[in-house]
Design a protein around this motif. Structure first.
Motif, PDB file in Angstrom:
ATOM      1  N   PRO A 160      -2.936  -3.610  -1.213  1.00 58.72           N
ATOM      2  CA  PRO A 160      -2.037  -3.094  -0.406  1.00 58.72           C
ATOM      3  C   PRO A 160      -0.844  -2.310  -0.861  1.00 58.72           C
ATOM      4  O   PRO A 160      -0.218  -1.556  -0.326  1.00 58.72           O
ATOM      5  N   GLN A 161      -0.592  -2.475  -2.203  1.00 62.71           N
ATOM      6  CA  GLN A 161       0.381  -1.793  -3.094  1.00 62.71           C
ATOM      7  C   GLN A 161      -0.045  -0.331  -3.577  1.00 62.71           C
ATOM      8  O   GLN A 161       0.914   0.290  -4.005  1.00 62.71           O
ATOM      9  N   LEU A 162      -1.430  -0.262  -3.687  1.00 59.52           N
ATOM     10  CA  LEU A 162      -1.629   0.954  -4.489  1.00 59.52           C
ATOM     11  C   LEU A 162      -1.291   2.141  -4.068  1.00 59.52           C
ATOM     12  O   LEU A 162      -0.995   3.178  -4.786  1.00 59.52           O
ATOM     13  N   SER A 163      -1.305   2.366  -2.629  1.00 60.79           N
ATOM     14  CA  SER A 163      -0.693   3.553  -2.147  1.00 60.79           C
ATOM     15  C   SER A 163       0.595   4.038  -2.358  1.00 60.79           C
ATOM     16  O   SER A 163       1.128   4.980  -2.405  1.00 60.79           O
ATOM     17  N   SER A 164       1.496   2.855  -2.715  1.00 59.71           N
ATOM     18  CA  SER A 164       2.760   3.094  -2.964  1.00 59.71           C
ATOM     19  C   SER A 164       3.147   3.645  -4.405  1.00 59.71           C
ATOM     20  O   SER A 164       3.953   4.124  -4.815  1.00 59.71           O
ATOM     21  N   ILE A 218      -6.220 -12.242  -4.849  1.00 57.14           N
ATOM     22  CA  ILE A 218      -5.199 -11.565  -5.331  1.00 57.14           C
ATOM     23  C   ILE A 218      -5.387 -10.111  -5.241  1.00 57.14           C
ATOM     24  O   ILE A 218      -4.430  -9.423  -4.655  1.00 57.14           O
ATOM     25  N   MET A 219      -6.503  -9.461  -5.226  1.00 57.64           N
ATOM     26  CA  MET A 219      -6.706  -8.179  -5.185  1.00 57.64           C
ATOM     27  C   MET A 219      -6.505  -7.758  -3.746  1.00 57.64           C
ATOM     28  O   MET A 219      -5.786  -6.710  -3.455  1.00 57.64           O
ATOM     29  N   GLU A 220      -7.028  -8.527  -2.622  1.00 54.98           N
ATOM     30  CA  GLU A 220      -7.058  -8.236  -1.275  1.00 54.98           C
ATOM     31  C   GLU A 220      -5.628  -8.217  -0.739  1.00 54.98           C
ATOM     32  O   GLU A 220      -5.087  -7.527   0.025  1.00 54.98           O
TER      33      GLU A 220
END
Lengths: 418, 418
Positions: free
Chosen positions: A170-174, A163-165
Motif C-alpha cells: 500500500p505504501q509503494l505508490s507514495s 506484511i507485504m500486503e
C-alpha cells in the motif's frame, strides 16, 4: 516516471544447503511486478554476518528498494535483527505495541507461557519504522539509507505475505513513481521450443524494444510470455494486446489457453461452462491428479471424487477391472485403463472420467514395460480413448508428466464432444 | 585442506517475475554439500547482459567455483552462451560431438526435423571445455579464469542434474581439496521454536565452533539441524553423533524422528516394519495425503489406495456415511469422519485408515464452521479416534497442515497400538 527496481535478499543457511526451496522470492516478485516494480536481483545468503553485510552493500547499489526475508526468529542462529541494528547504526529498544501483540498472541493463539526469549522479539533497532506482523512475533522493519529503502521481514511465508500486503504494497505508490508492467502469457502443447520460435520469428523480430518475449518450456509444454514496460497504462495494454493477438493467431494449432492459468483450471473451466462433472481413477499418480484439481477453490462444482486404486485388488474390487484382464494384459495396459474408466463412471456417476496406470520408477520396470511407460484413458458414457506414453525421468517428474498429459487428453476429449 | 565455497547464479526473467520457483539451487546445494563444498551465495538475475556480467564479476570474487544455470535455450531470449563467449574472450565454434548428439536426439527421441536454430545449439565458445548433456541439446561448459572455475548448465532440471552427476561432481575432488561436511537432522512436533531453544540451551551453548545448530520451523513442526565442518571425516562423525545424541535425548518427548525424512516416510516405515496396510478417505485434502504417501518408491508395500469423497454423495454411496449424519451433523463433523473410517476400512480392507473433512477456504466457511476447521480421524478395525483442528491460513497451507496433522495422528495411533 521512472523504471523502479528492487532486489530481494533471503537469509538462512537452510537455503544454502538445499533443505528448503525458496518460494518467498517468486511470490514477492509477482506482487512487486503488479505494482510496476521490477526485480533486478535475488540473492540468498547464509546466517553469516559478513555475507549478509556484503549483500546489503551490493544490493543497495543496484536498487532503491531492498527486500530482506529471514533470520528474524527467536533462536541463536537468527542474527539478522542485531546485524541490521549495527548496519544502520542504531541501538535496540523495546517496542511497546509489538510487546503487547506478542503477549496477546501467546495468550490467545499459541496458549503457551511467554518466555524471556519471546519477549525479545519485541525489541527493534531505534532507527527503523516498525511494520506490524499480525500473524507472528517478529515485526517487519523499514530502514532508510540515502535514497534506498530496506525492508526486513520474517521468512515464514504467511507472515511475510501479510506484511507485504498490509504494510509494504500500500505504501509503494507514495514512495516511487513507477511505470506500468504488463504481462500476457499463453500455453502451447505438442510443439517444441525451437519450432515455435521459427513459427513466430517475424512477430518476435517486429516487437518494439519495450516489449519482451520469453519462452518457458516445462513438462513438454511451452509457455510464451510477453512483458511490456511503459508509462501510459492504457496505451501499453493496447500495444501488448495487439502483439499478443498476433502470437495467439500464429500458434493457434498448438494453443491450450491464452492465459497464465494451470492446465487443471483450463479443464475445470471447460467442465463448468458445460455443467459437466469429472472423476479420476488413479493408479500410478496416487491421487495427484485429484489433488491438482482440488487445489483450486470452486473445484467442487465439477469434481466429484476419485478412487486411488494403487493395489490391483482395489482395481478389481472397487473398479471392477476383470481378474482375467489383470492377469493376461497386466495392470499397465490399454485394457486395464479402459476397464478402469467404465468402473469409475459406475462408482462416481460423473459425465467424464480419467484413468491412469503406469510405472513411475525407479523400480518396477521390465523389458516389455520399462519405467516411464504409462497408459492414460479418458472417457464418458459412450466412448473411451486410450493412449500410451513413455516418460524418461525420475519418479516425481513422471508423475507430473502423467498428470499433465492426462489433463490435456481430457481437454481435447471434452472439446471434441461439444 | 581448505574450506571450499561455491556460488550459484541462476539466469532467467521467469525467476524475477515469480513465474517459476527455483528448485535447481536447492538440489545443487545439497549435492555440493555432500562433496564438502559450501554455498556462499545464490543469485538470480534476469536475461539482461549487464546484470549477468556483474553477477559473474561479483560471484567469482567470493568463491573459486561459480555454477551457472539457465539461459542456454535456442531462442532469442537466451543470451548466456554468447555473453560467456565475450566474458571469457573467445569466439564461437561448432563442436562436432555435440552436433552429432543433437542430430541423434532429434532423429531418435524428439522425432522432429533438425532446424538451423537447433544446429546452433552445437556451437560453443572455443575457450570452454564442453560438458556433455545426454538429455538435451544445450551442452554444459566449463571456463577457467584465474583460480576460479565457472560451469554453465541449462536450466531444465533433469539436464542440469545429469551434467552435475556425470560431468561435474566426479571432478570436484581433483579440483579442490575439500574438508568434510556432516549434517544431522531431527524432527519434533508439539513444541514451539523458542520453548525448544530454552530446553536445549545448555547443549547449544556447549557446541564447539565448527558445529552449528539451526532451527527450521515448518507447518507447526520444528526440525533441528546440526552441521559440522572439519578435515577428519571419522572424528567429525564421532563428534557430531555425540552432540546429536544429546539433542535427541533432550527433546525425546517431542521427537518424531531422528532423521531428515518426511513424515509420510516415517509412517511408511512404521507400517512396513509391522506388515500393516493403510488407506485414506479424503474430502478436503482431495487426494493430497495419498499423493504424499505414493510419491515415495516402495509405498505399494503398505498403501493400498484411497477414496477421495469430495462430493457428499460419494461419502454416502461409496463410504456408507449415513444421510442422517450428513444432514444433522454436516460433512465437517466428528460423526462424519468416524463413519468415513468405518466405510473406507470396508472398501479397502486395510489395517489402518485416515479420514479428513474440513473447510480449506477461501470460500465455504460459516460462523459455526469457519474456514480452516477440520476433523481428522484415524482408526483400525477396533478403535477410531477423532480430533478437531483449526488452521488459519490459505487453501494450500491448510491442505498441507491437514495432511501433516493427519499423518502425525496416525503415527501416534500406530505407536500406541504396538
Amino acid at each position: 516516471m521512472e523504471k523502479v527496481f528492487a532486489s530481494i535478499i533471503t537469509i538462512g543457511d537452510e537455503l544454502l544447503i538445499g533443505q528448503v526451496v525458496d518460494t518467498n522470492s517468486a511470490w514477492i516478485a509477482q506482487e512487486l511486478n503488479k505494482a510496476g516494480i521490477m526485480i533486478r536481483n535475488r540473492v540468498a545468503v547464509g546466517d553469516v554476518r559478513d555475507d549478509i553485510w556484503k549483500a546489503l552493500d551490493e544490493e543497495s547499489e543496484k536498487a532503491p528498494l531492498v527486500l530482506i526475508t529471514g533470520g528474524l526468529g527467536p533462536t541463536a542462529d537468527d542474527i539478522t535483527k542485531s546485524l541490521l541494528c549495527d548496519y544502520f547504526g542504531g541501538r535496540m529498544i523495546l517496542h511497546e505495541p509489538t510487546l503487547l501483540h506478542v503477549q496477546d498472541l501467546f495468550e490467545r493463539v499459541f496458549k503457551r507461557p511467554l518466555t524471556e526469549r519471546n519477549r525479545k522479539q519485541a525489541e527493534v533497532p531505534d532507527v527503523c519504522t516498525v511494520l506490524r506482523n499480525a500473524l507472528g512475533t517478529a515485526p517487519g522493519m523499514l530502514f532508510k539509507k540515502g535514497n534506498t529503502r530496506f525492508i526486513s521481514m520474517p521468512g515464514v511465508p504467511q507472515e511475510m505475505k501479510w506484511i507485504m500486503e498490509h504494510q509494504v504494497i500500500p505504501q509503494l505508490s507514495s514512495w516511487y513513481q513507477t511505470g506500468h508492467i504488463e504481462h500476457r502469457t499463453l500455453l502451447t502443447a505438442g510443439i517444441g521450443e525451437s519450432s515455435l520460435a521459427d513459427m513466430i520469428k517475424d512477430i518476435e523480430e517486429a516487437l518494439p524494444a519495450h516489449i519482451k518475449l520469453a519462452y518457458l518450456p516445462n513438462y513438454g509444454m511451452v509457455r510464451l510470455r510477453l512483458t511490456a514496460f511503459g508509462n501510459d497504462s492504457q496505451l501499453l495494454q493496447k500495444e501488448i494486446d495487439h502483439h499478443f493477438g498476433l502470437l495467439v493467431t500464429a500458434v493457434k494449432d498448438y494453443l491450450v489457453i491464452d492465459d497464465d492459468i494451470p492446465l487443471e483450471l483450463v479443464v475445470g473451466h471447460l467442465l463448468k461452462e458445460r455443467g459437466k462433472t469429472l472423476t479420476t481413477a488413479e493408479s500410478c499418480t496416487g491421487g495427484y491428479i485429484a489433488h491438482k484439481l482440488t487445489s483450486h477453490a470452486g473445484s467442487s462444482a465439477y469434481f466429484m471424487g476419485s478412487v486411488v486404486s494403487y493395489d490391483n485388488s482395489i482395481k478389481q474390487r472397487v473398479l471392477d477391472v476383470k481378474a482375467a484382464t489383470l492377469e493376461s494384459k497386466g495392470a499397465v495396459s490399454e485394457e486395464t485403463v479402459r476397464e478402469m474408466i467404465q468402473g469409475i463412471l459406475q462408482v462416481m456417476r460423473t459425465d467424464y472420467a480419467v484413468a491412469v496406470s503406469g510405472i513411475m520408477g525407479p523400480d518396477g520396470g521390465s523389458k516389455e514395460k520399462p519405467v516411464g511407460m504409462v497408459w492414460i484413458a479418458v472417457g464418458d458414457h459412450s466412448e473411451t480413448i486410450a493412449r500410451q506414453f513413455h516418460f524418461r525421468f525420475d519418479r516425481m517428474r513422471n508423475i507430473e508428466l502423467t498428470a499433465i498429459n492426462a489433463l490435456n487428453l481430457l481437454r481435447q476429449f471434452i472439446l471434441q464432444k461439444s
